[in-house]
Design an enzyme around this catalytic site. Sequence first.
Site, PDB file in Angstrom:
ATOM      1  N   ARG A  57       0.820  -1.217   0.000  1.00 44.95           N
ATOM      2  CA  ARG A  57       0.000   0.000   0.000  1.00 44.95           C
ATOM      3  C   ARG A  57       0.850   1.262   0.000  1.00 44.95           C
ATOM      4  NH1 ARG A  57      -4.555  -1.464   4.612  1.00 44.95           N
ATOM      5  NH2 ARG A  57      -5.519  -3.225   3.503  1.00 44.95           N
TER       6      ARG A  57
ATOM      7  N   LYS B  68      -8.393 -19.225  -0.896  1.00 44.84           N
ATOM      8  CA  LYS B  68      -9.646 -19.534  -0.209  1.00 44.84           C
ATOM      9  C   LYS B  68      -9.716 -18.671   1.050  1.00 44.84           C
ATOM     10  CE  LYS B  68      -8.195 -21.923   3.556  1.00 44.84           C
ATOM     11  NZ  LYS B  68      -8.608 -21.713   4.946  1.00 44.84           N
TER      12      LYS B  68
ATOM     13  N   ASP C 189      -5.655 -24.364  -3.177  1.00 44.88           N
ATOM     14  CA  ASP C 189      -5.801 -24.995  -1.870  1.00 44.88           C
ATOM     15  C   ASP C 189      -4.450 -25.637  -1.593  1.00 44.88           C
ATOM     16  OD1 ASP C 189      -6.194 -26.728   0.296  1.00 44.88           O
ATOM     17  OD2 ASP C 189      -8.292 -27.049  -0.209  1.00 44.88           O
ATOM     18  N   HIS C 190      -3.688 -25.048  -0.680  1.00 41.16           N
ATOM     19  CA  HIS C 190      -2.285 -25.455  -0.551  1.00 41.16           C
ATOM     20  C   HIS C 190      -2.130 -26.908  -0.108  1.00 41.16           C
ATOM     21  CE1 HIS C 190      -3.037 -24.242   3.677  1.00 41.16           C
ATOM     22  NE2 HIS C 190      -2.103 -25.125   3.969  1.00 41.16           N
TER      23      HIS C 190
ATOM     24  N   LYS D  13       0.834 -30.451  -1.310  1.00 40.35           N
ATOM     25  CA  LYS D  13       1.723 -31.225  -0.445  1.00 40.35           C
ATOM     26  C   LYS D  13       2.166 -32.491  -1.156  1.00 40.35           C
ATOM     27  CE  LYS D  13      -0.137 -29.445   3.908  1.00 40.35           C
ATOM     28  NZ  LYS D  13       1.119 -28.889   4.421  1.00 40.35           N
TER      29      LYS D  13
ATOM     30  N   GLU E 232      -5.248 -28.414  14.753  1.00 37.54           N
ATOM     31  CA  GLU E 232      -4.346 -27.284  14.986  1.00 37.54           C
ATOM     32  C   GLU E 232      -4.236 -27.036  16.484  1.00 37.54           C
ATOM     33  OE1 GLU E 232      -4.911 -24.090  11.613  1.00 37.54           O
ATOM     34  OE2 GLU E 232      -6.868 -24.642  12.380  1.00 37.54           O
TER      35      GLU E 232
ATOM     36  N   ASP F 278     -13.986 -22.423   7.042  1.00 35.29           N
ATOM     37  CA  ASP F 278     -12.553 -22.193   6.937  1.00 35.29           C
ATOM     38  C   ASP F 278     -11.790 -23.433   6.518  1.00 35.29           C
ATOM     39  OD1 ASP F 278     -10.153 -20.676   7.206  1.00 35.29           O
ATOM     40  OD2 ASP F 278      -9.808 -21.542   9.177  1.00 35.29           O
TER      41      ASP F 278
ATOM     42  N   HIS G 267     -10.322 -27.559   2.375  1.00 36.80           N
ATOM     43  CA  HIS G 267      -9.254 -28.525   2.623  1.00 36.80           C
ATOM     44  C   HIS G 267      -9.773 -29.958   2.761  1.00 36.80           C
ATOM     45  CE1 HIS G 267      -6.619 -25.228   2.900  1.00 36.80           C
ATOM     46  NE2 HIS G 267      -6.738 -24.956   4.177  1.00 36.80           N
TER      47      HIS G 267
ATOM     48  N   LYS H 161      -9.419 -26.279  16.310  1.00 36.83           N
ATOM     49  CA  LYS H 161      -8.355 -25.433  16.867  1.00 36.83           C
ATOM     50  C   LYS H 161      -8.127 -25.799  18.333  1.00 36.83           C
ATOM     51  CE  LYS H 161      -8.455 -21.370  13.902  1.00 36.83           C
ATOM     52  NZ  LYS H 161      -7.046 -21.575  13.504  1.00 36.83           N
TER      53      LYS H 161
END
Length: 490
Positions: free
Chosen positions: A45, A146, A175-176, A180, A214, A233, A238, A337
């Site tokens: 920015r 995402k 989608d990482h 993998k 997580e 999320d 995922h 989480k």
Amino acid sequence: MLNPFDIVIFGGGGDLSLRKLLPAMYRAYQEGNLPEGSRIIPTVRALDKPQDFIDKIQSGLKDFLAKGEYNAKDWKAFSSFIHPLVVNVTEMDDNWLVLKSLLEADDESKSRVFYLSLPPAVYGRCSELLSDNNLITDNSRVVVEKPIGYCGDSAEEINAKIAQYFAEQQIYRIDHYLGKETVQNLMALRFSNVLFENMWDAKCIDNIQISISETVGLESRAGFYEKAGALRDMVQNHLLQLLCLVAMESPHKLTANSIRAEKLKVLEALRPLVDAGVDENTVRGQYVPGDLNGKLVPGYLEELGAPNSHTETFVAIRAHIDNWRWAGVPFYLRTGKRMHKRCAEIVVEYKDVSHNVYSNNVGNIEPNRLVIRLQPEESIQLTLMSKRLDNLEMQLEPVTLDLDLSKNYENGFHSDAYKRLMLDAAAGNASLFIHRDEVRQAWAWIDPIINHWQYSGTPSLYRAGSWGPDASDELLSENGHRWFNAGEGF
């Protein structure tokens, strides 16, 4: 060999860029996969001195690369690829002309990757400004992160806006988890080994679990997470993408269109969960204060700074795929989480032997089990029954064949999902990215669950540092199953 390319990272000063994207490009350089003549253009920015931002990137690499990856010689060479710019992604100004001048100073046939590391709400506007400045060429691709929207309607609106300026084959929805290496090994296991090819259906498999746990809480994502929750999320993208790769039929070729077509068939075959079916097959939870690795951590409400919230931080789902291959096989999806351990893994549990020839005193005969661990370490484990070698009597015990991928590649190679996917985007390989139809179908399955939860009770509570609410265990026990917890087993 990959041809030179330009990658413009809109939001280049953000957390994702500094933690993941720029380290991924540094690794690509170290491995010889960043061709000379390529340029990395992170946009910010405001920028008083370009060198200040380059110093910030250097600091980020030191913080976020693995031990031993960073060195001054490679950094000096890599930094020559970086050209930071100021760009306002929502308003037309003179800085867009600077970007235009930089890109057009080179061969227009060079691949251009526009990576939108931005809130989804501005994807459309940024795409519009790219078009207004005539920056979209035939060799341009746009990569979008995402979550795309908060429901099916909002996702469709965002996708429609992007599609005004980019053709579908130019849109790379990332989608990482699909990048993998262990996920790629899943397809290699399934489609190149007759051992698994013939034992990958309801005749042999009892149940499949896909878990992403997580240990972190909200961190800096409180505003986003309170509106999204774990279902939007993590599950909508995922977990459903991993489910597709586990359950899909073999594509006739490993091309983007063939793989996407098979994944879409899985999503279309998912048994809908509506009304009472949501209550019977899902569990949502929210963490309260608890002990995590010997440290007392706050609950969700304390981190959020609010007196109450119905946002789920944990989800467990029992899903079924209604086709010939998977009829009757439950797929258990779980994410949360502040869980006991950080891990992402796929557990395939096979059925018991049809006839046990051994007497009861040989020990318990456990079903064979395939565990594909995606993080933090990457490994593939196959558990079989074997005779104990330290006993003259016939005693059986489970033994594990362990393929530790990190130990097999100690030559400096670092598995990096973002590196793989960014290079694939530059090369025009869309096989690991998500088609618009997949997004639409995933939301069609998720939306009824979200809508039902809005009018049905509150999340079950679970202690931080645990494996989730008791109701999650009960969901599996109804079928005589138990969760496989990382590092602990059943």
